[in-house]
Structure formats: structure tokens, C-alpha cells
Design a protein around this motif. Structure first.
Motif, short mmCIF file in Angstrom:
data_model
loop_
_atom_site.label_atom_id
_atom_site.label_comp_id
_atom_site.label_asym_id
_atom_site.label_seq_id
_atom_site.Cartn_x
_atom_site.Cartn_y
_atom_site.Cartn_z
N GLN A 94 0.84 -1.19 0.00
CA GLN A 94 0.00 0.00 0.00
C GLN A 94 0.88 1.25 0.00
O GLN A 94 2.01 1.23 0.49
CB GLN A 94 -0.92 -0.02 1.22
CG GLN A 94 -1.91 -1.19 1.17
CD GLN A 94 -2.92 -1.12 2.28
OE1 GLN A 94 -3.26 -0.04 2.75
NE2 GLN A 94 -3.40 -2.27 2.72
N TYR A 95 0.34 2.31 -0.56
CA TYR A 95 1.15 3.52 -0.72
C TYR A 95 0.35 4.78 -0.40
O TYR A 95 -0.87 4.74 -0.24
CB TYR A 95 1.70 3.60 -2.15
CG TYR A 95 0.62 3.66 -3.21
CD1 TYR A 95 0.07 4.88 -3.60
CD2 TYR A 95 0.14 2.51 -3.81
CE1 TYR A 95 -0.93 4.95 -4.56
CE2 TYR A 95 -0.86 2.55 -4.77
CZ TYR A 95 -1.39 3.78 -5.15
OH TYR A 95 -2.38 3.84 -6.08
N VAL A 96 1.09 5.89 -0.30
CA VAL A 96 0.48 7.20 -0.11
C VAL A 96 1.01 8.14 -1.18
O VAL A 96 2.09 7.91 -1.74
CB VAL A 96 0.79 7.78 1.29
CG1 VAL A 96 0.10 6.96 2.37
CG2 VAL A 96 2.30 7.82 1.53
N LEU A 97 0.25 9.17 -1.48
CA LEU A 97 0.68 10.17 -2.45
C LEU A 97 1.23 11.38 -1.70
O LEU A 97 0.58 11.93 -0.82
CB LEU A 97 -0.49 10.60 -3.33
CG LEU A 97 -1.04 9.53 -4.28
CD1 LEU A 97 -2.27 10.05 -5.01
CD2 LEU A 97 0.03 9.09 -5.27
N VAL A 98 2.46 11.77 -2.07
CA VAL A 98 3.12 12.90 -1.41
C VAL A 98 3.80 13.77 -2.47
O VAL A 98 3.83 13.42 -3.65
CB VAL A 98 4.18 12.41 -0.38
CG1 VAL A 98 3.51 11.68 0.77
CG2 VAL A 98 5.20 11.51 -1.05
N SER A 99 4.36 14.87 -2.04
CA SER A 99 5.00 15.80 -2.97
C SER A 99 6.52 15.73 -2.89
O SER A 99 7.10 15.45 -1.84
CB SER A 99 4.56 17.24 -2.67
OG SER A 99 3.17 17.37 -2.78
N LYS A 100 7.16 15.95 -4.03
CA LYS A 100 8.60 16.13 -4.09
C LYS A 100 8.85 17.29 -5.04
O LYS A 100 8.68 17.15 -6.25
CB LYS A 100 9.32 14.87 -4.56
CG LYS A 100 10.83 14.97 -4.41
CD LYS A 100 11.51 13.63 -4.59
CE LYS A 100 12.99 13.75 -4.28
NZ LYS A 100 13.69 12.46 -4.40
N GLU A 101 9.25 18.43 -4.45
CA GLU A 101 9.34 19.69 -5.19
C GLU A 101 7.95 19.98 -5.77
O GLU A 101 6.99 20.08 -5.03
CB GLU A 101 10.44 19.60 -6.24
CG GLU A 101 11.83 19.42 -5.62
CD GLU A 101 12.93 19.25 -6.64
OE1 GLU A 101 12.62 19.13 -7.84
OE2 GLU A 101 14.09 19.25 -6.22
N LYS A 102 7.80 20.05 -7.10
CA LYS A 102 6.49 20.36 -7.68
C LYS A 102 5.79 19.11 -8.20
O LYS A 102 4.70 19.20 -8.79
CB LYS A 102 6.64 21.38 -8.80
CG LYS A 102 7.14 22.75 -8.32
CD LYS A 102 7.19 23.72 -9.48
CE LYS A 102 7.67 25.10 -9.00
NZ LYS A 102 7.73 26.08 -10.13
N ASP A 103 6.41 17.95 -7.99
CA ASP A 103 5.86 16.71 -8.51
C ASP A 103 5.07 15.95 -7.45
O ASP A 103 5.26 16.14 -6.25
CB ASP A 103 6.99 15.82 -9.04
CG ASP A 103 7.77 16.48 -10.18
OD1 ASP A 103 7.13 17.20 -10.96
OD2 ASP A 103 8.99 16.27 -10.25
N LEU A 104 4.21 15.07 -7.92
CA LEU A 104 3.45 14.19 -7.05
C LEU A 104 4.06 12.79 -7.14
O LEU A 104 4.31 12.29 -8.24
CB LEU A 104 1.98 14.15 -7.48
CG LEU A 104 0.99 13.52 -6.51
CD1 LEU A 104 0.94 14.33 -5.21
CD2 LEU A 104 -0.39 13.45 -7.14
N ALA A 105 4.32 12.18 -5.99
CA ALA A 105 5.00 10.89 -5.97
C ALA A 105 4.19 9.85 -5.20
O ALA A 105 3.49 10.18 -4.25
CB ALA A 105 6.39 11.03 -5.34
N LYS A 106 4.32 8.59 -5.63
CA LYS A 106 3.69 7.47 -4.93
C LYS A 106 4.76 6.81 -4.06
O LYS A 106 5.77 6.33 -4.55
CB LYS A 106 3.15 6.46 -5.95
CG LYS A 106 2.41 5.30 -5.32
CD LYS A 106 1.76 4.42 -6.37
CE LYS A 106 2.76 3.55 -7.08
NZ LYS A 106 2.11 2.58 -7.99
N VAL A 107 4.54 6.82 -2.76
CA VAL A 107 5.52 6.28 -1.81
C VAL A 107 4.92 5.06 -1.11
O VAL A 107 3.84 5.14 -0.53
CB VAL A 107 5.92 7.34 -0.76
CG1 VAL A 107 6.80 6.73 0.33
CG2 VAL A 107 6.65 8.50 -1.44
#
Length: 200
Positions: A94-107
Motif C-alpha cells: 500500500q502507498y500514499v501520495l506525497v510531494s517532491k518539489e512540484k511533482d506528485l510521488a507514490k511512496v
């Protein structure tokens, strides 16, 4: 798939497995050293040790072993452990959506080391980098409580999977990171860590 030795495992296995059962007392290269090589290739592989001696448990914990099964073990017990480990695997994906700079990332949740408050944001430290979230730490405490995340301080939330040592004022992670433990949170965090390890 079965292997007669650690050497044959290394020689013939090319892709990381979801789940590996290892006898610690393998001929030649032992199970502990093989587990270290497995960890170099994958942090997600579930490792279950089979052993007749509890003295190896501390070493197994260093390679993030999921289970320690004392021999002899019955078929029923083995199947129960396989089912439990596979359920854990499904949970880990399972994952969460977070930000990295201006991008959206799946962690992937299982790859989060700890979270900390920094200014108005929450920094999410993972095995492959740092991400940020505009959600409060309180939000993350509620979201991750069932994944063995526990606060060490009002500003920190730690994944117990990566805790190697609990000292009086800090938690030392398997990655070498040190996270501050407040006096107020120390007892609860230590008890949570003991419960987590006892489940292994």
C-alpha cells in the motif's frame, strides 16, 4: 522453489522473491550471511528464519527478518506463517501520495523511515529520498497507526520496522538515522517497540 545451499540460491536466483524461508544452519554460507545478500538486492523480500537456537535472533533482526520459527515446525504451523506473511506483504504494497518539489510521488508505506515536522510542512524520510506533505503530523499519525508507526516526540513519527536501538533520548534506525525521543514519549515508544519485536 527450493535450494540446497546459499551458494545455489545466489547462483540461480535472478529476481527478488516475495518470501524466503531460510535455515540459519546452512552448509557453507550460513542463512544470516545469505539474508544480508538478499537485503542488498531488496528491502521488500519477507525473510523467515528457521532455527533451533534463539541466540541467532539478534543477528536476524539486523536484516529485518519477519519471523523466527523454532524447529521442529509442523506443516500446519508453516502454512499459518505463510498466510500471515502474505497478508503482511499485501499490506506493505500500500502507498500514499506525497510531494517532491512540484511533482506528485507514490511512496510505499513500508519504505517510510520516519516523518518530522519542518516549518509548516511534514518531511517524509524514505529509503530513497525525502518528500514533503502539507497534511499535519496528526493526520499521518492516524493514517499510519496500523502500520507500526509510533511517535517519539510531538514532532516525529517513526516506523518501528527500521528501529535498531532505543536509547534514553533517541531511536537509532537501521539506516543510521537518529530520531529524538522526548521524556514524555519514551515509555510508550519503548513499550511499543518491545511489542513489535515480540511479534517477530
Amino acid at each position: 522453489i527450493t535450494f540446497e545451499s546459499a551458494e545455489s540460491f545466489i547462483q540461480y536466483s535472478s529476481e527478488p522473491y516475495h518470501l524466503v524461508f531460510l535455515d540459519i544452519g546452512l552448509p557453507g554460507l550460513d542463512g544470516i550471511h545469505l539474508a544480508k545478500k538478499i537485503r542488498e538486492a531488496s528491502t521488500q523480500t519477507q525473510i523467515a528464519f528457521l532455527t533451533a537456537h534463539e541466540k541467532y535472533w539478534p543477528e536476524g533482526y539486523k536484516v529485518l527478518a519477519s519471523r523466527f520459527l523454532l524447529k521442529p515446525i509442523t506443516s500446519m504451523k508453516l502454512y499459518e506463517e505463510i498466510e500471515s506473511l502474505m497478508n503482511d506483504l499485501n499490506k506493505r504494497n500500500q502507498y500514499v501520495l506525497v510531494s517532491k518539489e512540484k511533482d506528485l510521488a507514490k511512496v510505499i508505506i513500508d519504505e517510510i523511515l520516519y516523518l518530522e515536522i519542518s516549518g509548516r510542512k511534514v518531511l517524509i524520510h524514505t529509503v530513497d529520498g525525502i518528500y514533503n506533505s502539507s497534511d499535519s503530523l496528526r493526520y499521518w499519525v492516524q493514517k499510519l497507526s496500523s502500520y507500526y508507526f509510533v511517535q517519539t516526540h510531538s514532532s516525529y513519527l517513526v516506523n518501528l520496522k527500521y528501529v535498531k536501538l532505543v536509547e534514553r533520548d533517541c531511536a537509532i534506525l537501521t539506516t543510521g538515522h537518529q530520531v529524538y525521543i522526548s521524556l514524555r514519549k519514551y515509555k510508550h515508544f519503548k513499550e511499543s517497540f518491545i511489542r513489535y519485536v515480540s511479534q517477530i
